[in-house]
Design an enzyme around this catalytic site. Structure first.
Site, mmCIF file in Angstrom:
data_model
loop_
_atom_site.group_PDB
_atom_site.id
_atom_site.type_symbol
_atom_site.label_atom_id
_atom_site.label_comp_id
_atom_site.label_asym_id
_atom_site.label_seq_id
_atom_site.Cartn_x
_atom_site.Cartn_y
_atom_site.Cartn_z
ATOM 1 N N HIS A 78 0.861 -1.292 -0.002
ATOM 2 C CA HIS A 78 0.099 0.097 -0.123
ATOM 3 C C HIS A 78 0.852 1.442 -0.014
ATOM 4 C CE1 HIS A 78 -3.361 -2.530 2.072
ATOM 5 N NE2 HIS A 78 -3.096 -2.763 0.930
ATOM 6 N N HIS A 238 -9.173 -2.172 -5.200
ATOM 7 C CA HIS A 238 -7.889 -2.524 -4.037
ATOM 8 C C HIS A 238 -7.182 -3.469 -4.757
ATOM 9 C CE1 HIS A 238 -5.840 -2.571 -0.466
ATOM 10 N NE2 HIS A 238 -5.926 -3.792 -0.899
ATOM 11 N N ASP A 242 -3.211 -2.689 -5.093
ATOM 12 C CA ASP A 242 -2.178 -3.779 -4.749
ATOM 13 C C ASP A 242 -1.282 -4.155 -5.873
ATOM 14 O OD1 ASP A 242 -2.780 -4.120 -2.104
ATOM 15 O OD2 ASP A 242 -3.877 -6.107 -2.573
ATOM 16 N N HIS A 265 -0.417 -11.229 -5.215
ATOM 17 C CA HIS A 265 1.025 -10.786 -4.342
ATOM 18 C C HIS A 265 2.061 -11.727 -5.378
ATOM 19 C CE1 HIS A 265 -0.714 -7.572 -2.200
ATOM 20 N NE2 HIS A 265 -1.119 -8.489 -1.499
#
Length: 305
Positions: A78, A238, A242, A265
């Site tokens: 973030h 969101h 990311d 991720h």
């Protein structure tokens, strides 16, 4: 726009780690040209530091975590997203725990901190971009991510959740930053989680600092947060936030189009490693004049200050 950027002054904040639950003090300080984004554990002997790079992301369970010699700095995505949104090239990030503070679960509080510190151009040091020259991808089962040549910066991302709240929300977002403001359209989107995941997270020492103050929480049917969503499609926005943060771990803005399906991720990091592993897939780019840079970066940075 063509010059590197750092902070104008030092600024501090205190928060709690999303997964560790630990109190953490965060300090952001100006850094010299070409020093990059450096994270430092000031609570440990010798104050070990990490200059961000894809090869140091060695834990991707629900976040992007830098790990070297058993020293960890977690949940950096973030803050990295905020640095990308404001075009920050060089900064020293000091933390007093193993994880970044989660703040409200979005990048907006980090943007506010950076804006309070102020942004300074570092003339005559030129900003270095990474231009993607040919398609690069990472695939895992039905999940995939790719980078494509594009003279600008845009993101297209699709998530897929079979849940009533998601069925009411768009699960694909496509944002071209030649036309879109990061600060208005992305930065405020919060992380989200499900009540049924809590037991798994606790067992794996994750999510100990999570609450409705720093995440969207869902039960089997609906969003539990009293204030509801900030955007109709906040979930996928969101994931875009990311992805922007994960990709900025490269240390330079990408001149490219990013596309992903059910990415996270781990996939984002694998994509960066695949890019760097092929020297014919990318090149560094600098620009003599601001107008020579792709218009996505004019708006991307200018609209966020």
């Amino acid at each position: 726009m063509i010059y590197q950027r750092t902070l104008n002054s030092t600024i501090r904040a205190v928060g709690v780690g999303l997964h560790s639950g630990d109190k953490v003090e965060l300090t952001l300080s100006p850094a010299a040209p070409d020093s990059g984004i450096v994270f430092r554990r000031v609570d440990l002997p010798g104050q070990p530091s990490f200059k961000v790079g894809p090869d140091l992301v060695n834990d991707t369970r629900l976040s992007s975590t830098l790990v070297r010699d058993e020293v960890r700095i977690g949940t950096i995505e973030h803050l990295m997203s905020a640095f990308a949104g404001l075009g920050i090239d060089n900064v020293l990030v000091d933390v007093t725990a193993q994880e970044m503070p989660i703040m409200d679960g979005s990048a907006a509080p980090f943007l506010y901190l950076i804006q309070q510190a102020g942004v300074k151009e570092q003339k005559p040091a030129r900003k270095r971009y990474v231009r993607v020259l040919k398609p690069v991808e990472a695939v895992e089962g039905d999940k995939w991510v790719r980078l494509l040549p594009h003279e600008g910066y845009k993101v297209r991302l699709t998530i897929e959740f079979k849940h009533p709240a998601f069925q009411k929300s768009a699960q694909t977002a496509e944002l071209d930053f030649a036309e879109t403001s990061y600060i208005k359209e992305v930065a405020r989107a919060r992380t989200f989680g499900f009540m049924h995941e809590v037991e798994y997270m606790r067992t794996n020492d994750l999510g100990r600092g999570g609450s409705m103050e720093n995440a969207i929480v869902l039960d089997e049917y609906k969003v539990l947060n009293q204030e509801g969503l900030r955007f109709d499609d906040e979930f996928v926005r969101h994931k875009v936030l990311d992805a922007i943060g994960d990709l900025y771990i490269l240390g330079h803005p990408l001149i490219a189009a990013f596309e992903g399906f059910k990415s996270g991720h781990a996939m984002n990091n694998k994509l960066l490693r695949n890019l760097l592993a092929d020297p014919t897939a990318w090149e560094y780019a600098t620009f003599d004049k601001a107008e020579q840079a792709p218009s996505a970066f004019h708006r991307y940075v200018q609209a966020s200050i």
